[in-house]
Design a protein around this motif. Sequence first.
Motif, mmCIF file in Angstrom:
data_model
loop_
_atom_site.group_PDB
_atom_site.id
_atom_site.type_symbol
_atom_site.label_atom_id
_atom_site.label_comp_id
_atom_site.label_asym_id
_atom_site.label_seq_id
_atom_site.Cartn_x
_atom_site.Cartn_y
_atom_site.Cartn_z
ATOM 1 N N PHE A 74 11.266 13.105 -2.112
ATOM 2 C CA PHE A 74 11.678 11.624 -1.833
ATOM 3 C C PHE A 74 10.879 11.013 -0.817
ATOM 4 O O PHE A 74 10.550 9.806 -1.012
ATOM 5 C CB PHE A 74 13.115 11.839 -1.453
ATOM 6 C CG PHE A 74 13.550 10.411 -0.752
ATOM 7 C CD1 PHE A 74 13.836 9.180 -1.634
ATOM 8 C CD2 PHE A 74 13.754 10.111 0.419
ATOM 9 C CE1 PHE A 74 14.395 8.136 -1.322
ATOM 10 C CE2 PHE A 74 14.003 8.948 1.069
ATOM 11 C CZ PHE A 74 14.461 7.986 0.318
ATOM 12 N N ALA A 75 10.434 11.668 0.251
ATOM 13 C CA ALA A 75 9.934 11.160 1.259
ATOM 14 C C ALA A 75 8.485 10.687 0.847
ATOM 15 O O ALA A 75 7.944 9.587 1.174
ATOM 16 C CB ALA A 75 9.384 12.314 2.423
ATOM 17 N N GLU A 76 7.981 11.393 -0.217
ATOM 18 C CA GLU A 76 6.419 10.614 -0.612
ATOM 19 C C GLU A 76 6.624 9.527 -1.442
ATOM 20 O O GLU A 76 6.100 8.521 -1.402
ATOM 21 C CB GLU A 76 5.815 11.852 -1.687
ATOM 22 C CG GLU A 76 4.688 11.613 -2.218
ATOM 23 C CD GLU A 76 3.858 12.613 -2.533
ATOM 24 O OE1 GLU A 76 2.987 12.369 -3.755
ATOM 25 O OE2 GLU A 76 4.381 13.837 -2.702
ATOM 26 N N VAL A 77 7.807 9.246 -2.075
ATOM 27 C CA VAL A 77 8.152 8.138 -3.010
ATOM 28 C C VAL A 77 8.550 7.170 -2.142
ATOM 29 O O VAL A 77 7.936 6.006 -2.125
ATOM 30 C CB VAL A 77 9.374 8.292 -3.761
ATOM 31 C CG1 VAL A 77 9.823 7.155 -4.558
ATOM 32 C CG2 VAL A 77 9.228 9.121 -4.876
ATOM 33 N N PHE A 78 9.043 7.226 -0.763
ATOM 34 C CA PHE A 78 9.468 6.153 0.065
ATOM 35 C C PHE A 78 8.175 5.840 0.668
ATOM 36 O O PHE A 78 8.073 4.572 0.902
ATOM 37 C CB PHE A 78 10.462 6.609 1.098
ATOM 38 C CG PHE A 78 10.963 5.596 2.136
ATOM 39 C CD1 PHE A 78 11.768 4.644 1.656
ATOM 40 C CD2 PHE A 78 10.519 5.464 3.221
ATOM 41 C CE1 PHE A 78 12.168 3.528 2.522
ATOM 42 C CE2 PHE A 78 10.704 4.466 3.859
ATOM 43 C CZ PHE A 78 11.415 3.723 3.722
ATOM 44 N N ILE A 79 7.455 6.559 1.329
ATOM 45 C CA ILE A 79 6.187 6.103 2.003
ATOM 46 C C ILE A 79 5.471 5.491 1.057
ATOM 47 O O ILE A 79 4.793 4.429 1.522
ATOM 48 C CB ILE A 79 5.822 7.656 2.548
ATOM 49 C CG1 ILE A 79 6.506 8.049 3.954
ATOM 50 C CG2 ILE A 79 4.139 7.113 3.177
ATOM 51 C CD1 ILE A 79 6.074 9.550 4.191
ATOM 52 N N ALA A 80 5.199 5.980 -0.187
ATOM 53 C CA ALA A 80 4.199 5.108 -1.205
ATOM 54 C C ALA A 80 5.029 3.857 -1.270
ATOM 55 O O ALA A 80 4.108 2.704 -1.264
ATOM 56 C CB ALA A 80 4.235 5.873 -2.472
ATOM 57 N N THR A 81 6.185 3.672 -1.599
ATOM 58 C CA THR A 81 6.815 2.342 -1.430
ATOM 59 C C THR A 81 6.487 1.335 -0.411
ATOM 60 O O THR A 81 6.277 0.159 -0.782
ATOM 61 C CB THR A 81 8.271 2.505 -1.830
ATOM 62 O OG1 THR A 81 8.415 3.246 -3.026
ATOM 63 C CG2 THR A 81 8.843 1.334 -2.250
ATOM 64 N N ALA A 82 6.887 2.004 0.553
ATOM 65 C CA ALA A 82 6.855 1.148 1.864
ATOM 66 C C ALA A 82 5.366 0.761 2.323
ATOM 67 O O ALA A 82 5.064 -0.500 2.273
ATOM 68 C CB ALA A 82 7.307 2.029 3.103
ATOM 69 N N THR A 83 4.469 1.523 2.050
ATOM 70 C CA THR A 83 2.993 1.125 2.331
ATOM 71 C C THR A 83 2.519 0.233 1.264
ATOM 72 O O THR A 83 1.867 -0.697 1.729
ATOM 73 C CB THR A 83 2.245 2.666 2.071
ATOM 74 O OG1 THR A 83 2.670 3.490 3.094
ATOM 75 C CG2 THR A 83 0.720 2.271 2.534
ATOM 76 N N GLN A 84 3.031 0.425 0.189
ATOM 77 C CA GLN A 84 2.377 -0.587 -0.803
ATOM 78 C C GLN A 84 3.098 -1.879 -0.709
ATOM 79 O O GLN A 84 2.469 -2.964 -0.594
ATOM 80 C CB GLN A 84 2.662 -0.126 -2.565
ATOM 81 C CG GLN A 84 1.784 0.846 -2.771
ATOM 82 C CD GLN A 84 0.505 0.799 -3.329
ATOM 83 O OE1 GLN A 84 0.101 -0.316 -3.311
ATOM 84 N NE2 GLN A 84 -0.307 1.712 -3.406
#
Length: 204
Positions: free
Chosen positions: A90-100
Motif C-alpha cells: 500500500f505504501a508504494e501505491v500511496f507514495i506514487a499517487t501523492a508524488t504524481q
Amino acid sequence: MSRTTATNATRWGDRDQRRIDILLAGEELLRDGGYAALRMRDVADGAGISLGTVYTYFATKEDLFIGIFAENVVRLTGKLRRQIETASDFAEVFIATATQYREQYQVFGRQFDALGLVQESGGLQPAVEQRLRAATADLVATLGRGLIDQGYEGDVGLAMTLLWSTVTGLANHYTTARQEFLTVPWEDAVAFAAESLGRSLDVN
C-alpha cells in the motif's frame, strides 16, 4: 518566454489533431506562466491556427483550462495504473499517487478547484465537462481498485475520501507558501502518511 509553435503538419480538417495542438499549446503556456499566461491569442499562435479556430473548440478560457486539466488527469491515471499494477504494498501505491498528484498540483491545483469551477453559474461546455468528469471518475476508480488489490476490505468510498483528502492536502502544503513553515522534507512526510494510513486501513 519561449514556446514551441505547432507546425503545419496537422492536415486541414483533422479536428482531433487540431484539438490536441490547442491543448498542448495551452499547457505550455500554463506551465511557463500559470493561469494568467493562458491567453487565447497566444494559444492560437502556439497551435499555428487562427484565434477564431481556437474558439470553435473551446468557447472560453475556463473551458480550455478544464480541457487541459482533464487531459492531464487522463495521463496521470495511465501512469498510476502502471505503477499500481506493479506495487508490492500500500505504501508504494500511496507514495506514487501523492508524488504524481503533487506534480500536477504545481501547475493546476493552485489556480482552480477544477470541479468547483464546473459548479459556477454558466457552467462549461458539455463536452468539456463530460471529459473532466469521466477522467476524474476513472482516476478514482483506478485508485480504489489499487486499494482493494492491496487487501483493503472496508468501505472503499470512505477510504478514498480519507486518502484523497490527504493527497491533496500534502500537495497543497508542499507547493504553496505553506512549505516555508514545514520542517519535514516531502519524502519523509509522504512516507509517514503512507505508513500511518496503511496501518489505520489495515493494509500494511
